[in-house]
Structures are given as C-alpha cells and as structure tokens.
Design a protein around this motif. Structure first.
Motif, PDB file in Angstrom:
ATOM      1  N   GLY A   1       0.808  -1.211   0.000  1.00 33.16           N
ATOM      2  CA  GLY A   1       0.000   0.000   0.000  1.00 33.16           C
ATOM      3  C   GLY A   1       0.839   1.257   0.000  1.00 33.16           C
ATOM      4  O   GLY A   1       0.502   2.246  -0.673  1.00 33.16           O
ATOM      5  N   ILE A   2       1.941   1.241   0.745  1.00 29.31           N
ATOM      6  CA  ILE A   2       2.837   2.396   0.765  1.00 29.31           C
ATOM      7  C   ILE A   2       3.430   2.628  -0.620  1.00 29.31           C
ATOM      8  O   ILE A   2       3.529   3.771  -1.092  1.00 29.31           O
ATOM      9  N   ARG A   3       3.807   1.556  -1.293  1.00 26.42           N
ATOM     10  CA  ARG A   3       4.352   1.680  -2.656  1.00 26.42           C
ATOM     11  C   ARG A   3       3.321   2.301  -3.605  1.00 26.42           C
ATOM     12  O   ARG A   3       3.625   3.219  -4.361  1.00 26.42           O
ATOM     13  N   LEU A   4       2.103   1.761  -3.556  1.00 25.33           N
ATOM     14  CA  LEU A   4       1.055   2.240  -4.451  1.00 25.33           C
ATOM     15  C   LEU A   4       0.725   3.705  -4.183  1.00 25.33           C
ATOM     16  O   LEU A   4       0.604   4.512  -5.115  1.00 25.33           O
ATOM     17  N   ALA A   5       0.589   4.056  -2.908  1.00 29.54           N
ATOM     18  CA  ALA A   5       0.228   5.425  -2.556  1.00 29.54           C
ATOM     19  C   ALA A   5       1.331   6.407  -2.931  1.00 29.54           C
ATOM     20  O   ALA A   5       1.059   7.511  -3.415  1.00 29.54           O
ATOM     21  N   THR A   6       2.582   6.027  -2.724  1.00 23.13           N
ATOM     22  CA  THR A   6       3.691   6.921  -3.060  1.00 23.13           C
ATOM     23  C   THR A   6       3.703   7.238  -4.544  1.00 23.13           C
ATOM     24  O   THR A   6       3.834   8.407  -4.946  1.00 23.13           O
ATOM     25  N   LEU A   7       3.553   6.219  -5.369  1.00 22.70           N
ATOM     26  CA  LEU A   7       3.548   6.462  -6.816  1.00 22.70           C
ATOM     27  C   LEU A   7       2.341   7.290  -7.224  1.00 22.70           C
ATOM     28  O   LEU A   7       2.457   8.210  -8.048  1.00 22.70           O
ATOM     29  N   ALA A   8       1.182   6.999  -6.657  1.00 19.45           N
ATOM     30  CA  ALA A   8      -0.017   7.764  -7.005  1.00 19.45           C
ATOM     31  C   ALA A   8       0.153   9.239  -6.674  1.00 19.45           C
ATOM     32  O   ALA A   8      -0.178  10.120  -7.493  1.00 19.45           O
ATOM     33  N   PHE A   9       0.689   9.541  -5.497  1.00 20.60           N
ATOM     34  CA  PHE A   9       0.908  10.937  -5.132  1.00 20.60           C
ATOM     35  C   PHE A   9       1.976  11.575  -6.022  1.00 20.60           C
ATOM     36  O   PHE A   9       1.881  12.752  -6.383  1.00 20.60           O
ATOM     37  N   GLY A  10       3.003  10.790  -6.376  1.00 21.73           N
ATOM     38  CA  GLY A  10       4.029  11.316  -7.263  1.00 21.73           C
ATOM     39  C   GLY A  10       3.463  11.690  -8.622  1.00 21.73           C
ATOM     40  O   GLY A  10       3.806  12.744  -9.197  1.00 21.73           O
ATOM     41  N   ILE A  11       2.582  10.859  -9.163  1.00 12.28           N
ATOM     42  CA  ILE A  11       1.950  11.155 -10.457  1.00 12.28           C
ATOM     43  C   ILE A  11       1.032  12.367 -10.325  1.00 12.28           C
ATOM     44  O   ILE A  11       0.999  13.243 -11.194  1.00 12.28           O
ATOM     45  N   HIS A  12       0.277  12.423  -9.228  1.00 17.93           N
ATOM     46  CA  HIS A  12      -0.567  13.591  -8.987  1.00 17.93           C
ATOM     47  C   HIS A  12       0.267  14.865  -8.979  1.00 17.93           C
ATOM     48  O   HIS A  12      -0.100  15.876  -9.602  1.00 17.93           O
ATOM     49  N   ASP A  13       1.401  14.826  -8.272  1.00 15.93           N
ATOM     50  CA  ASP A  13       2.240  16.014  -8.164  1.00 15.93           C
ATOM     51  C   ASP A  13       2.871  16.371  -9.504  1.00 15.93           C
ATOM     52  O   ASP A  13       3.057  17.553  -9.829  1.00 15.93           O
ATOM     53  N   LEU A  14       3.199  15.369 -10.291  1.00 14.53           N
ATOM     54  CA  LEU A  14       3.749  15.596 -11.621  1.00 14.53           C
ATOM     55  C   LEU A  14       2.722  16.292 -12.515  1.00 14.53           C
ATOM     56  O   LEU A  14       3.045  17.233 -13.248  1.00 14.53           O
ATOM     57  N   LEU A  15       1.484  15.855 -12.452  1.00 13.19           N
ATOM     58  CA  LEU A  15       0.418  16.492 -13.225  1.00 13.19           C
ATOM     59  C   LEU A  15       0.154  17.912 -12.714  1.00 13.19           C
ATOM     60  O   LEU A  15      -0.023  18.851 -13.501  1.00 13.19           O
ATOM     61  N   ALA A  16       0.132  18.068 -11.391  1.00 12.10           N
ATOM     62  CA  ALA A  16      -0.099  19.395 -10.815  1.00 12.10           C
ATOM     63  C   ALA A  16       1.001  20.365 -11.221  1.00 12.10           C
ATOM     64  O   ALA A  16       0.745  21.561 -11.422  1.00 12.10           O
ATOM     65  N   ASP A  17       2.225  19.856 -11.344  1.00 13.84           N
ATOM     66  CA  ASP A  17       3.348  20.678 -11.782  1.00 13.84           C
ATOM     67  C   ASP A  17       3.134  21.204 -13.195  1.00 13.84           C
ATOM     68  O   ASP A  17       3.736  22.201 -13.587  1.00 13.84           O
ATOM     69  N   ARG A  18       2.270  20.528 -13.937  1.00  8.33           N
ATOM     70  CA  ARG A  18       1.907  20.949 -15.298  1.00  8.33           C
ATOM     71  C   ARG A  18       0.552  21.631 -15.336  1.00  8.33           C
ATOM     72  O   ARG A  18      -0.071  21.741 -16.387  1.00  8.33           O
ATOM     73  N   GLU A  19       0.100  22.072 -14.165  1.00  7.36           N
ATOM     74  CA  GLU A  19      -1.177  22.779 -14.028  1.00  7.36           C
ATOM     75  C   GLU A  19      -2.367  21.917 -14.423  1.00  7.36           C
ATOM     76  O   GLU A  19      -3.376  22.420 -14.919  1.00  7.36           O
ATOM     77  N   VAL A  20      -2.258  20.613 -14.207  1.00  6.34           N
ATOM     78  CA  VAL A  20      -3.367  19.683 -14.461  1.00  6.34           C
ATOM     79  C   VAL A  20      -3.930  19.256 -13.111  1.00  6.34           C
ATOM     80  O   VAL A  20      -3.198  18.733 -12.266  1.00  6.34           O
ATOM     81  N   HIS A  21      -5.227  19.460 -12.931  1.00  3.77           N
ATOM     82  CA  HIS A  21      -5.878  19.158 -11.663  1.00  3.77           C
ATOM     83  C   HIS A  21      -7.226  18.487 -11.918  1.00  3.77           C
ATOM     84  O   HIS A  21      -7.922  18.828 -12.881  1.00  3.77           O
ATOM     85  N   PRO A  22      -7.612  17.548 -11.067  1.00  2.00           N
ATOM     86  CA  PRO A  22      -8.884  16.849 -11.276  1.00  2.00           C
ATOM     87  C   PRO A  22     -10.075  17.678 -10.841  1.00  2.00           C
ATOM     88  O   PRO A  22      -9.978  18.536  -9.953  1.00  2.00           O
ATOM     89  N   GLY A  23     -11.220  17.364 -11.454  1.00  2.00           N
ATOM     90  CA  GLY A  23     -12.470  17.954 -11.011  1.00  2.00           C
ATOM     91  C   GLY A  23     -13.251  17.024 -10.103  1.00  2.00           C
ATOM     92  O   GLY A  23     -14.187  17.436  -9.431  1.00  2.00           O
ATOM     93  N   ALA A  24     -12.856  15.741 -10.074  1.00  2.48           N
ATOM     94  CA  ALA A  24     -13.471  14.742  -9.205  1.00  2.48           C
ATOM     95  C   ALA A  24     -12.489  13.596  -9.041  1.00  2.48           C
ATOM     96  O   ALA A  24     -11.668  13.342  -9.927  1.00  2.48           O
ATOM     97  N   VAL A  25     -12.562  12.902  -7.911  1.00  6.47           N
ATOM     98  CA  VAL A  25     -11.635  11.805  -7.637  1.00  6.47           C
ATOM     99  C   VAL A  25     -12.392  10.629  -7.036  1.00  6.47           C
ATOM    100  O   VAL A  25     -13.467  10.793  -6.443  1.00  6.47           O
ATOM    101  N   GLY A  26     -11.825   9.447  -7.191  1.00  5.69           N
ATOM    102  CA  GLY A  26     -12.423   8.258  -6.599  1.00  5.69           C
ATOM    103  C   GLY A  26     -11.527   7.061  -6.784  1.00  5.69           C
ATOM    104  O   GLY A  26     -10.662   7.040  -7.660  1.00  5.69           O
ATOM    105  N   GLY A  27     -11.736   6.052  -5.971  1.00  4.25           N
ATOM    106  CA  GLY A  27     -10.935   4.839  -6.077  1.00  4.25           C
ATOM    107  C   GLY A  27     -11.545   3.732  -5.249  1.00  4.25           C
ATOM    108  O   GLY A  27     -12.497   3.949  -4.495  1.00  4.25           O
ATOM    109  N   ILE A  28     -10.996   2.540  -5.392  1.00  8.12           N
ATOM    110  CA  ILE A  28     -11.456   1.395  -4.625  1.00  8.12           C
ATOM    111  C   ILE A  28     -10.400   0.984  -3.614  1.00  8.12           C
ATOM    112  O   ILE A  28      -9.206   1.108  -3.869  1.00  8.12           O
ATOM    113  N   SER A  29     -10.857   0.512  -2.462  1.00 10.26           N
ATOM    114  CA  SER A  29      -9.950   0.026  -1.436  1.00 10.26           C
ATOM    115  C   SER A  29      -8.951   1.135  -1.054  1.00 10.26           C
ATOM    116  O   SER A  29      -9.366   2.265  -0.791  1.00 10.26           O
ATOM    117  N   LEU A  30      -7.657   0.821  -1.052  1.00 10.02           N
ATOM    118  CA  LEU A  30      -6.663   1.840  -0.738  1.00 10.02           C
ATOM    119  C   LEU A  30      -6.794   3.036  -1.664  1.00 10.02           C
ATOM    120  O   LEU A  30      -6.572   4.184  -1.251  1.00 10.02           O
TER     121      LEU A  30
END
Length: 316
Positions: A65-94
């Motif tokens: 779970g730590i591995r998955l969450a770290t990569l997910a946040f890293g991708i989020h931050d990479l997109l945010a660095d390019r001024e890309v932001h979600p309008g809605a979010v969701g996921g299953i389990s972790l």
C-alpha cells in the motif's frame, strides 16, 4: 467537462520497479518519494524496488500500500506541476483512501502513518483464508458464486471491455474458495496464489477492530473536491462520511462500478488512472481512460486532455 482521477487497490504489480522511470525522469516525483521516506523511514529506493523483508502478511500488505500510494501521489504532483488538476476523484480500497487525500480530506502524512500502523496488525486465527478472481458470464446470476457462507463478494469491477463477462473478486476461507473454483466451469474462478487475506469481507473484522482507534483519531475534514465512494454510489461531502469510508473499508465490498458511475454523474468525460492499480484494457468504462505509469503514458494523458477538451479546475 471534468477530468477525473481514478485509483485502484494494492494489487500485485508485475514490474518490481513500478514508477522507476517517472522517478528517474522528474524531480517532482523524487521529492514525493523523499517525503514518504521521511514519514515512514523506508528508503525511496526500497519503495521503488519493493525490496522489503516483511515479517508477516500484514506488513507485506501495508508495504504494498505504501508503494502504491507513493507512486499515485508522485503522479498527482507531476500532473499538478503541469497545471493539471482533477475535477473529481475516486478509487477502490486503498485507492479510495488515497483519493480522500487528493480531495483535501486528509493529509498525506496521516495516511502513511496509518499504513505503517496497519503493518502492526496482530495475526488472526490460523484458518487459511484468501481471495479469488472470477470472470462470470454477463448473463449469469453472479450471486451463486458467493452463496457459500464462507465466501464473500470482495469486489465488483464491472463488465469486461467486450461485455461478455463480469469481473469479481471473491474473499473467504481457502477451503471454501477452492470448492467454488472446483465447481465452476474451467477458467471462471481462479484462487489467487500467495494471497492469504480475505480482503473486503467480514473475515477482516479483527483488522478493522485493531485499526479502529487510529481511524477514529484521523484529523479528517470535509472534501474540497467531489470524492466518489466505493461502498455505494454517492459523493462524500463531509468528514464524517469520509471517516465511515475508512471504518468500513476492510470489511465491506469494494465496487469500481459505484466509483465510475458517480464520476460520470459528476461530469467526468476523461479519467486518469494513477499508477498500476487497475488492469489496462480489460474493464469497460463509461468514459475514456488513460493509465499513467511511464513518461510515455504521461504524454498520452496530456494529449488526451486536449483531444477531449477537458477543463482543469484549480487545485485543492
């Protein structure tokens, strides 16, 4: 039109260095891994490679779970660095818990500290447990596959791309799962090897009880973005609703169907899957989906965003 972020469960990843290309290519991703290293004490290189000698199944599951969450946040931050932001979010389990952070309902450090604590869950009883993947013909009553009192519907991923079958996850005792697999037509039910936890079922109540005081202490707030639940089709809008998601996560069925339908209801017309948490090209979605695990897929995601004319709301 809305860009949605979609996150899956802590499933097995065939690439032992998932996220390595993004880590090596982008400083913003490396900063995310450095933060997680500071919070958990696990070196970034070990998070990347999966090099972690777990003493038990709970430690192994928490580290995944730590591995998955770290990569997910890293991708989020990479997109945010390019001024890309979600309008809605969701996921299953972790992925649903990670989404709570992306929606501004919980701080990242609090989530990682929770995952570290989950690794300390005491051992359960010794009855062998596990999970199975089931590809049920779409015109068949799928409830028969978890009619046995020792088998539970752990997850509903919806229809495959061609609409011929429904993808389910079954959880229960290993003996009961073996019986279901043996009684089903060949190839319909496959027990997952090396999976000893009956995830998303009442058999995980012992783990939920252990984590209850830690979940109760989480400093949650109302989400700032639409946060789509995986327990029922609804958008969570209050801190109490988010806490209920954390409380019921381990013992209740996770439904990707609920998440994607609610994302659709929130106006999502394109979704990015952050990391290797959902199978590519297998599941039917009501909107285009781009998986992001590599720099090449990042380029594809940026191209798709402009191709579909998806807007980019301001960040949380």
């Amino acid at each position: 039109m809305t860009l949605g972020y979609l996150l899956g469960a802590a499933i097995s990843d065939p690439d032992p260095r998932h996220g390595a290309e993004l880590y090596e290519a982008f400083p913003v991703v490396r900063r995310t891994y450095d933060e997680v290293q500071a919070w958990t004490g696990i070196p970034a290189e070990r998070i990347l490679t999966g090099d972690f000698a777990a003493d038990n199944d709970h430690e192994r599951f928490a580290f995944a779970g730590i591995r998955l969450a770290t990569l997910a946040f890293g991708i989020h931050d990479l997109l945010a660095d390019r001024e890309v932001h979600p309008g809605a979010v969701g996921g299953i389990s972790l992925g649903g818990l990670i989404s709570s952070c992306l929606a501004g309902a919980l701080g990242r450090r609090d989530l990682f500290e929770l995952l570290v604590q989950e690794g300390r869950t005491p051992a359960r009883d010794t009855t062998p447990q596990g999970a199975a993947i089931a590809f049920i013909p779409a015109d068949e009553d799928h409830t028969q596959y978890y009619a046995d009192p020792d088998v539970h519907l752990g997850g509903d991923f919806g229809l495959l791309v061609d609409g011929s079958r429904r993808l389910l996850m079954l959880s229960g005792t290993r003996a009961a799962l073996d019986r279901v697999a043996a009684q089903a037509a060949p190839g319909v039910v496959s027990v997952i090897e090396n999976q000893s936890l009956a995830v998303h079922s009442p058999l995980r109540q012992y783990a939920s009880d252990f984590m209850a005081p830690h979940v109760a202490a989480l400093p949650l707030s109302d989400p700032k973005l639409p946060l789509c639940s995986f327990l029922e089709q609804k958008t969570l809008t209050t801190a109490d609703e988010v806490r209920d998601l954390f409380v019921r996560n381990k013992t209740h069925t996770m439904s990707l169907v609920h998440v994607v339908n609610e994302l659709r209801a929130q106006g999502t017309r394109l979704a990015f899957v952050l990391g290797p948490s959902l199978p590519e090209g297998a599941i039917r979605f009501p909107f285009p989906v781009v998986h992001i695990k590599t720099p090449e897929q990042l380029t594809q995601a940026m191209t798709a965003m402009y191709e579909y004319g998806v807007g980019m709301p301001s960040t949380v």
